[in-house]
Scaffold this motif. Structure first.
Motif, PDB file in Angstrom:
ATOM      1  N   LEU A 114     -42.990  28.142 -23.336  1.00  0.00           N
ATOM      2  CA  LEU A 114     -41.868  27.739 -22.478  1.00  0.00           C
ATOM      3  C   LEU A 114     -41.685  26.223 -22.503  1.00  0.00           C
ATOM      4  CD1 LEU A 114     -42.467  30.096 -19.411  1.00  0.00           C
ATOM      5  CD2 LEU A 114     -40.803  30.364 -21.261  1.00  0.00           C
ATOM      6  N   TRP A 115     -42.785  25.497 -22.504  1.00  0.00           N
ATOM      7  CA  TRP A 115     -42.714  24.032 -22.575  1.00  0.00           C
ATOM      8  C   TRP A 115     -42.116  23.597 -23.913  1.00  0.00           C
ATOM      9  CZ3 TRP A 115     -47.612  20.377 -22.592  1.00  0.00           C
ATOM     10  CH2 TRP A 115     -47.182  19.046 -22.480  1.00  0.00           C
ATOM     11  N   SER A 116     -42.507  24.265 -24.995  1.00  0.00           N
ATOM     12  CA  SER A 116     -41.968  23.932 -26.322  1.00  0.00           C
ATOM     13  C   SER A 116     -40.464  24.164 -26.384  1.00  0.00           C
ATOM     14  CB  SER A 116     -42.667  24.770 -27.396  1.00  0.00           C
ATOM     15  OG  SER A 116     -44.041  24.515 -27.440  1.00  0.00           O
ATOM     16  N   ARG A 117     -40.021  25.307 -25.852  1.00  0.00           N
ATOM     17  CA  ARG A 117     -38.583  25.595 -25.872  1.00  0.00           C
ATOM     18  C   ARG A 117     -37.809  24.543 -25.081  1.00  0.00           C
ATOM     19  NH1 ARG A 117     -36.816  30.783 -27.342  1.00  0.00           N
ATOM     20  NH2 ARG A 117     -34.771  29.836 -26.952  1.00  0.00           N
ATOM     21  N   ARG A 118     -38.368  24.122 -23.955  1.00  0.00           N
ATOM     22  CA  ARG A 118     -37.676  23.119 -23.136  1.00  0.00           C
ATOM     23  C   ARG A 118     -37.594  21.778 -23.860  1.00  0.00           C
ATOM     24  NH1 ARG A 118     -40.193  21.175 -17.482  1.00  0.00           N
ATOM     25  NH2 ARG A 118     -41.458  19.972 -18.958  1.00  0.00           N
ATOM     26  N   GLU A 119     -38.699  21.377 -24.520  1.00  0.00           N
ATOM     27  CA  GLU A 119     -38.700  20.097 -25.231  1.00  0.00           C
ATOM     28  C   GLU A 119     -37.780  20.144 -26.441  1.00  0.00           C
ATOM     29  OE1 GLU A 119     -40.069  17.251 -24.406  1.00  0.00           O
ATOM     30  OE2 GLU A 119     -40.886  18.106 -22.552  1.00  0.00           O
ATOM     31  N   ALA A 155     -35.060  21.851 -26.709  1.00  0.00           N
ATOM     32  CA  ALA A 155     -33.680  21.816 -26.234  1.00  0.00           C
ATOM     33  C   ALA A 155     -33.202  20.381 -25.976  1.00  0.00           C
ATOM     34  CB  ALA A 155     -33.534  22.649 -24.968  1.00  0.00           C
ATOM     35  N   LYS A 156     -34.140  19.468 -25.778  1.00  0.00           N
ATOM     36  CA  LYS A 156     -33.781  18.076 -25.525  1.00  0.00           C
ATOM     37  C   LYS A 156     -33.443  17.313 -26.805  1.00  0.00           C
ATOM     38  CE  LYS A 156     -36.910  17.699 -21.515  1.00  0.00           C
ATOM     39  NZ  LYS A 156     -38.092  16.985 -20.976  1.00  0.00           N
TER      40      LYS A 156
END
Length: 263
Positions: free
Chosen positions: A251-256, A258-259
């Motif tokens: 989840l952290w990877s997907r969020r980063e 997306a940035k």
């Protein structure tokens, strides 16, 4: 985008990562050298003293310590490969590769999945060499085939989970130097666990921390599986920690990711 395209793009990114490994054989040699060097250091430099402190009748020998040590070296090997993945992700991030991939008709998550699958394959290579070398040094196991399959499955689950976490660290680092330092906690925590000495020999405060951090139940489960001893509740705790770490890292990877702006 359908699952078929995600799988196809993930395999393409996996091939890209494997080609990087084949073009830089020194990376593969380092993956093998780290566990072998750790085994030689702890067995032949510290093994006599640390083995004497094992909780066995009359104290343990160097050979007893080797059998005790192997699961901890497994974890160090997995962590080492995962740390290298953080650096590889940071190189792609700072070099603009992720930004370029966002402009292409490529499944976004496949860019990360390629790194994760490549790291799992490198982990299998490093662990296989480490086990063969440990056997040559005198490692002996009383485990059944089912026990070894269980240990291999847990090691792969751990590799998958830790790699997702270090992929996120690599994306969030902002520089290659930071990416090489941030995941070092994954190399330090196994030392403060039951991987190298029994937690009973630690001071009270340190013992409490060692017994309640993620690495200790994982190492104890691997130790039980490879020795033929009962696993008990530690097995479920080990799996639970791996799942929590893997989901959080994903989840952290997907969020980063997306940035990352498209170019």
């Amino acid at each position: 985008m359908s699952a078929t395209y995600v799988v196809r793009d993930s395999m393409t990114m996996l091939r890209r990562n494997l080609r990087h490994l084949s073009r830089y054989p020194s990376l593969a040699l380092m993956l093998i050298a780290i566990p072998i060097g750790s085994l030689l250091l702890f067995v032949y430099v510290f093994g006599g003293t640390l083995g004497a402190g094992l909780p066995v009748d009359g104290g343990g020998s160097r050979a007893d310590y080797l059998n005790y040590l192997v699961p901890g070296i497994w974890i160090m090997t997995v962590s080492s490969v995962a740390n290298g993945t953080a650096v590889a992700v940071a190189i792609d991030q700072t070099g603009g590769m992720f930004a370029r991939f966002r402009t292409m008709d490529v499944a976004r998550v496949s860019v990360l999945t390629g790194h994760v699958l490549g790291a799992v394959i490198r982990t299998v290579l490093a662990l296989s060499v480490m086990i063969v070398f440990a056997v040559l040094l005198g490692f002996r196991s009383g485990a059944s085939v089912a026990g070894w399959l269980g240990a291999a499955g847990l090691a792969l689950l751990l590799a998958f989970s830790f790699t997702w976490l270090t992929v996120a660290m690599g994306l969030a680092a902002g520089s290659i130097e930071t990416a090489s330092n941030t995941p070092l906690v994954l190399m330090v925590l196994p030392v403060v666990s039951s991987g190298f000495v029994p937690t009973e020999q630690m001071p009270a405060g340190l013992r409490h921390f060692a017994e309640h951090q993620p690495f200790t139940p994982i190492i104890e489960t691997l130790r039980a599986l490879t020795s033929g001893a009962p696993v008990g509740s530690e097995g479920w705790l080990a799996i639970g920690w791996c799942v929590v770490i893997g989901v959080a890292g994903y989840l952290w990877s997907r969020r980063e990711l997306a940035k990352v702006p498209a170019r």
